[in-house]
Design a protein around this motif. Structure first.
Motif, PDB file in Angstrom:
ATOM      1  N   ASP A 104       4.312   3.209   1.787  1.00  0.00           N
ATOM      2  CA  ASP A 104       3.472   2.009   1.612  1.00  0.00           C
ATOM      3  C   ASP A 104       2.195   2.106   2.441  1.00  0.00           C
ATOM      4  O   ASP A 104       1.096   1.765   1.962  1.00  0.00           O
ATOM      5  CB  ASP A 104       4.256   0.761   2.011  1.00  0.00           C
ATOM      6  N   ARG A 105       2.326   2.573   3.677  1.00  0.00           N
ATOM      7  CA  ARG A 105       1.154   2.687   4.543  1.00  0.00           C
ATOM      8  C   ARG A 105       0.187   3.748   4.024  1.00  0.00           C
ATOM      9  O   ARG A 105      -1.036   3.566   4.064  1.00  0.00           O
ATOM     10  CB  ARG A 105       1.592   3.018   5.975  1.00  0.00           C
ATOM     11  N   ALA A 106       0.737   4.843   3.511  1.00  0.00           N
ATOM     12  CA  ALA A 106      -0.109   5.894   2.946  1.00  0.00           C
ATOM     13  C   ALA A 106      -0.883   5.371   1.741  1.00  0.00           C
ATOM     14  O   ALA A 106      -2.065   5.698   1.545  1.00  0.00           O
ATOM     15  CB  ALA A 106       0.740   7.094   2.542  1.00  0.00           C
ATOM     16  N   GLY A 107      -0.234   4.525   0.932  1.00  0.00           N
ATOM     17  CA  GLY A 107      -0.921   3.924  -0.208  1.00  0.00           C
ATOM     18  C   GLY A 107      -2.051   3.021   0.221  1.00  0.00           C
ATOM     19  O   GLY A 107      -3.114   2.972  -0.427  1.00  0.00           O
ATOM     20  N   GLU A 108      -1.853   2.283   1.315  1.00  0.00           N
ATOM     21  CA  GLU A 108      -2.893   1.407   1.826  1.00  0.00           C
ATOM     22  C   GLU A 108      -4.095   2.200   2.335  1.00  0.00           C
ATOM     23  O   GLU A 108      -5.238   1.781   2.180  1.00  0.00           O
ATOM     24  CB  GLU A 108      -2.336   0.535   2.960  1.00  0.00           C
ATOM     25  N   LEU A 109      -3.821   3.372   2.960  1.00  0.00           N
ATOM     26  CA  LEU A 109      -4.907   4.167   3.537  1.00  0.00           C
ATOM     27  C   LEU A 109      -5.641   4.987   2.493  1.00  0.00           C
ATOM     28  O   LEU A 109      -6.787   5.393   2.715  1.00  0.00           O
ATOM     29  CB  LEU A 109      -4.343   5.097   4.618  1.00  0.00           C
ATOM     30  N   GLY A 110      -4.989   5.254   1.345  1.00  0.00           N
ATOM     31  CA  GLY A 110      -5.623   6.046   0.293  1.00  0.00           C
ATOM     32  C   GLY A 110      -5.900   7.463   0.749  1.00  0.00           C
ATOM     33  O   GLY A 110      -5.040   8.135   1.330  1.00  0.00           O
ATOM     34  N   SER A 111      -7.115   7.924   0.535  1.00  0.00           N
ATOM     35  CA  SER A 111      -7.470   9.299   0.909  1.00  0.00           C
ATOM     36  C   SER A 111      -7.433   9.507   2.418  1.00  0.00           C
ATOM     37  O   SER A 111      -7.271  10.634   2.900  1.00  0.00           O
ATOM     38  CB  SER A 111      -8.860   9.640   0.376  1.00  0.00           C
ATOM     39  N   GLY A 112      -7.555   8.416   3.156  1.00  0.00           N
ATOM     40  CA  GLY A 112      -7.526   8.528   4.618  1.00  0.00           C
ATOM     41  C   GLY A 112      -6.177   8.936   5.159  1.00  0.00           C
ATOM     42  O   GLY A 112      -6.067   9.354   6.321  1.00  0.00           O
ATOM     43  N   ALA A 113      -5.123   8.823   4.334  1.00  0.00           N
ATOM     44  CA  ALA A 113      -3.787   9.202   4.789  1.00  0.00           C
ATOM     45  C   ALA A 113      -3.673  10.690   5.051  1.00  0.00           C
ATOM     46  O   ALA A 113      -2.763  11.142   5.751  1.00  0.00           O
ATOM     47  CB  ALA A 113      -2.738   8.781   3.756  1.00  0.00           C
ATOM     48  N   GLY A 114      -4.596  11.499   4.493  1.00  0.00           N
ATOM     49  CA  GLY A 114      -4.534  12.942   4.685  1.00  0.00           C
ATOM     50  C   GLY A 114      -5.168  13.417   5.970  1.00  0.00           C
ATOM     51  O   GLY A 114      -4.985  14.574   6.353  1.00  0.00           O
ATOM     52  N   THR A 115      -5.912  12.543   6.665  1.00  0.00           N
ATOM     53  CA  THR A 115      -6.525  12.931   7.931  1.00  0.00           C
ATOM     54  C   THR A 115      -5.504  12.917   9.049  1.00  0.00           C
ATOM     55  O   THR A 115      -4.412  12.358   8.913  1.00  0.00           O
ATOM     56  CB  THR A 115      -7.671  11.971   8.277  1.00  0.00           C
TER      57      THR A 115
END
Length: 502
Positions: free
Chosen positions: A426-437
């Motif tokens: 869920d948190r990764a979905g909220e961050l979008g592309s930023g989750a990969g940093t």
């Protein structure tokens, strides 16, 4: 040959206690000692990421599945004999694991370690219960033994980190070989043999409960990786339920059951098993998530991670050996089994507040709170589990306590692992592309961890509820004067005598 009388049995009490506790620590350590070594194992043996989890799971699967069988063999065939067989198997499997040159070889060796531990751990506690019968010596022995069991997981992280960083992951397994050899050398000299009960092994019960418990632990592991609604999880847990129901039916009609259900008639003993189940779920979760938290979020090395956990086992050992075991004869067991879950609950609440910016100090505060909770709980839980049990069933009672700890840990990792995965997704979905940093990955991990510990809070509350609702015992009594069933004795009469002693 019957058990030696108490005076003789405690002649070498200090050395006997050392032998029993070293064996217990060796078994408990190996549940976590390879955790921090997994990256090195993967690189060295070219493990696939999916198979790497089996280095841990294979041990838990065999250990949890065979505990009841292992504990009962001590009652039936002699506790010292089975204790030595268990330690021998454990040490031999450690040697094979350290020499492993393939995935399959290491996984099979870890399963064999679990099988050896499943025999050694419950027979060790049974030997402790029947060797130390004088109140002061008994209290001291249970304090040391409980401290080994409660703190071994954290010491395993430290030892695994040191050996991995400064030697090789293989030494996390090799180290058991000389320790096991010393235990085997001393055991016949300081531990007295018990005579078996003379009854036959309930083979159908042993097969169904071993298969059922192993399948249950496997199913819980699949739930953590595949989700609770996956076909593999549902089918596996369904098979486990069917096998365990079959076990109950077999035991109901068996002439000499592997697990006489009268052992649960004592509400205090049943309460102790439940408290252990719930507390172990929280403790195993702590080791699993916070070891990754220190390394993945704060960039700590394996050794530094192990050192960071050190205050917890130190607190547990101090309370168990120095404080709790001395106060139990004065104020009894019940207050500690109320205070312990409360402190453990406070620790879980503290861990649920940790984030990427948290310093070591709030982490340390949570460790100390959890350490106090476990330090207050493990001695009285261990004493309650074997209190009033007929001497010829101490192995069974001991195995059930170990089973509660092992299954509780497996359930905790499965449930909280699933909670972690959903929250992280869920948190990764909220961050979008930023989750990969790098920052995004830390945020994803922390979100999952916080949710996992929030769920752990609920389970720790259940430990407190079980204590308040079921625990009524305050003083404990040693086993009856005849610590083993001899030919011509009446087990039912011995059990009644043991129960009335309390």
């Amino acid at each position: 040959m019957t058990d030696a009388p108490p005076a003789q049995a405690t002649r070498n009490g200090g050395l006997a206690l050392t032998v029993i506790c070293v064996a217990q620590l060796m078994v408990v350590l190996d549940a976590t000692v390879v955790n921090v070594a997994l990256p090195s194992i993967r690189a060295d043996l070219d493990f696939s990421l999916d198979n790497l989890t089996w280095v841990v799971t294979a041990y838990s699967l065999a250990f949890g599945g065979l505990l009841l069988f292992g504990g009962r063999t001590g009652d039936l065939f002699g506790r010292r004999r089975m204790f030595m067989i268990g330690v021998s198997l454990f040490a031999a499997a450690s040697l094979v694991g350290g020499l492993a040159n393939s995935e399959a070889m290491l996984i099979i060796a870890r399963a064999a370690q679990g099988a050896g531990g499943a025999i050694a751990a419950p027979t060790a506690l049974a030997l402790l219960a029947t060797t130390f019968t004088e109140p002061a010596a008994r209290s001291r022995a249970f304090g040391v033994f409980a401290a080994m069991g409660a703190s071994g997981g954290a010491f395993g992280l430290l030892l695994g980190g040191i050996l991995t960083d400064y030697a090789s992951w293989r030494w996390a397994l090799f180290i058991n070989v000389p320790i096991g050899a010393i235990v085997l050398l001393l055991a016949p000299r300081v531990l007295h043999e018990s005579q078996g009960s003379g009854t036959k092994l309930d083979l159908p019960g042993a097969i169904t409960v071993t298969a059922g418990m192993s399948t249950l632990v496997y199913g819980l592991t699949k739930a953590a990786s595949d989700g609770w609604g996956s076909t593999s999880t549902v089918v596996t847990l369904g098979i486990a339920a069917a096998l365990l129901v079959a076990f109950v039916a077999i035991e109901h009609f068996a002439t000499h059951p592997l697990m006489p259900f009268r052992v649960f008639a004592d509400r205090n003993r049943t309460g102790a098993y439940l408290i252990m189940l719930f507390l172990a779920a929280g403790m195993f979760t702590t080791f699993y998530f916070l070891a990754q938290y220190l390394q993945n979020v704060h960039g700590w090395s394996p050794v530094r991670t192990g050192v960071g956990f050190l205050p917890m086992p130190t607190t547990i050992m101090f309370l168990s050996v120095v404080v709790v075991r001395r106060l139990i004869p004065r104020i009894g067991i019940r207050p500690f089994l109320t205070i312990g879950p409360i402190f453990a609950l406070a620790g879980m609440v503290s861990f649920a507040q940790l984030d990427a910016s948290s310093s070591y100090w709030p982490f340390l505060g949570g460790l100390l709170l959890l350490g106090v909770g476990m330090g207050c709980s493990f001695v009285p839980l261990t004493m309650t589990a074997v209190n009033g049990v007929a001497p010829h069933e101490t192995g069974l009672a001991s195995a059930l306590l170990n089973t509660g700890q092992q299954v509780g840990g497996a359930i905790g990792l499965a449930v909280f692992g699933t909670v972690f995965a959903h929250a992280a997704t869920d948190r990764a979905g909220e961050l979008g592309s930023g989750a990969g940093t790098a920052t995004g990955q830390m945020e994803v991990f922390v979100a999952g961890q916080q949710s996992a510990f929030q769920a752990a809070v609920v389970v720790t509350v259940l430990a407190l509820v079980a204590s308040l609702a079921l625990i009524r015992v305050n003083k404990v009594a040693p086993p009856t004067a005849s610590p083993a069933t001899t030919p011509g004795s009446d087990p039912a009469r011995e059990e009644e005598s043991a129960r009335t002693a309390t």
